[in-house]
Design an enzyme around this catalytic site. Sequence first.
Site, short mmCIF file in Angstrom:
data_model
loop_
_atom_site.label_atom_id
_atom_site.label_comp_id
_atom_site.label_asym_id
_atom_site.label_seq_id
_atom_site.Cartn_x
_atom_site.Cartn_y
_atom_site.Cartn_z
N HIS A 1 -11.99 -1.04 2.61
CA HIS A 1 -11.04 -0.33 3.46
C HIS A 1 -11.62 -0.26 4.87
CE1 HIS A 1 -9.72 3.69 5.19
NE2 HIS A 1 -8.60 2.99 5.15
N ASP B 1 -15.49 2.45 1.28
CA ASP B 1 -15.24 3.01 2.60
C ASP B 1 -16.58 3.47 3.16
OD1 ASP B 1 -12.82 4.38 4.38
OD2 ASP B 1 -14.67 5.52 4.44
N GLU C 1 -1.86 -0.96 -3.56
CA GLU C 1 -3.00 -0.12 -3.19
C GLU C 1 -2.64 1.36 -3.31
OE1 GLU C 1 -5.64 0.48 0.89
OE2 GLU C 1 -4.78 -1.47 0.40
N GLU D 1 -10.44 4.00 -0.99
CA GLU D 1 -10.69 4.58 0.33
C GLU D 1 -10.81 6.10 0.27
OE1 GLU D 1 -6.87 4.99 3.02
OE2 GLU D 1 -6.72 3.11 1.91
N ASP E 1 0.85 -1.20 0.00
CA ASP E 1 0.00 0.00 0.00
C ASP E 1 0.88 1.25 0.00
OD1 ASP E 1 -1.88 1.97 0.36
OD2 ASP E 1 -2.68 1.17 2.24
#
Length: 437
Positions: free
Chosen positions: A352, A325, A273, A302, A247
Amino acid sequence: MLHKITSLTVRDVRFPTSLEQHGSDAMHTDPDYSVAYVVLDTDCGLKGFGLTFTVGKGTEIVVCAVEAVAGLVVGKSLQEIVSDFRGFYRLLTSDGQMRWLGPEKGVIHLAIAAVLNAVWDLWARAEGKPLWKLLVDMDPKQIVSCIDFRYITDALTEEEAVEILVKAQEGKQRREEHMLKEGYPAYTTSCAWLGYSDQLLKQLCTDALKSGWTKFKVKVGADLEDDKRRCRLMRQMIGPDNTLMIDANQRWDVAEAISWVSSLAEFKPLWVEEPTSPDDILGHAAISKALAPLGIGVATGEQCHNRVMFKQFLQASALQFVQIDSCRLGSVNENLAVLLMAHKFQVPVCPHAGGVGLCELVQHLILFDYICVSGSLGNRMCEYVDHLHEHFTSPVVIHDAHYMPPKDPGYSCEMLESSVQSHQYPEGDVWTLIMNK
């Protein structure tokens, strides 16, 4: 009962997670996990609780935005709202003056998410069901009536959404029973925040493996050689057969992302990510195309503003994992739209979570997705972060690296009043002590 909403209160609640580098990544080096915390009071005594997540500074701006939309909520009855939930969603997101602050993005959308989360919590409590069960028990047409299809009918029509939900009725009871028994598969981000030492990373990985975790995410993006070292360490700790994700939290330009991730391909990450700006749909598409031969997917969402952006990500084949999200989008209503679009485009949803309350909330949405939309667990998992759950009246329950379905009525948003008071910013005891040091 009509459950008329008589008042809305909102408070700025912050947790000093930056002190121990919890949540640290390549772009957010010192986050203080925080929420704008909303409570709806009704004339019958029932309350609804909602929140939206931030990382510290600026939470007071979200609080102001919540207060700005409060007048659209107070005075309405729950029955009035849910009988035309699509209309109520549009009322909040399309106010003739306040929509200019978005529309449907940024601080105003975060505020609307907090308010709508509280409304959904109130509805689930009024029905005596956890939010996921409220959704699962709804008729397909009732679910679709909660969604605003404006701007997305070129990707998903109301009729198509009903058809998806009707088709998923087959096997629905069996899938619900499976979730109640086994839970929904999760992955952990708690072991490898960017600010953690190698020693702490090793200890947390060891503990996680003993607890049954098989899917791990590591933060990257600050320094390539350090990323190689940490990914190598992580892969050594978890072994060749467990799942690794990386990420970058929006750190790179497009070409840089392709080059950097290619250098990390030897560690066999399932996805990278947020490799670049969360708004760059075509950039994500270019990265996805370049990384496909390496077997690395792109995950994002997210910080994706709304259903319209998700529509374009899906249309452009710009992501291989959709990350909804519960607080960035316009609450359950807008997340339902994204879940249905993701299913139509056959892209798995891996939400997320983490933060404050995000695990508590998003577990409801992913349970609904499996039971009533996708019907599949293939390449699907929900993020879990082991922080701050003790501040909630109905904290998540993890068993053998699976989310166990919540049983208490509501959307799992309610925080302990003692936690709210002690962490209220800036006058709570925790912050008074920090500021006086």
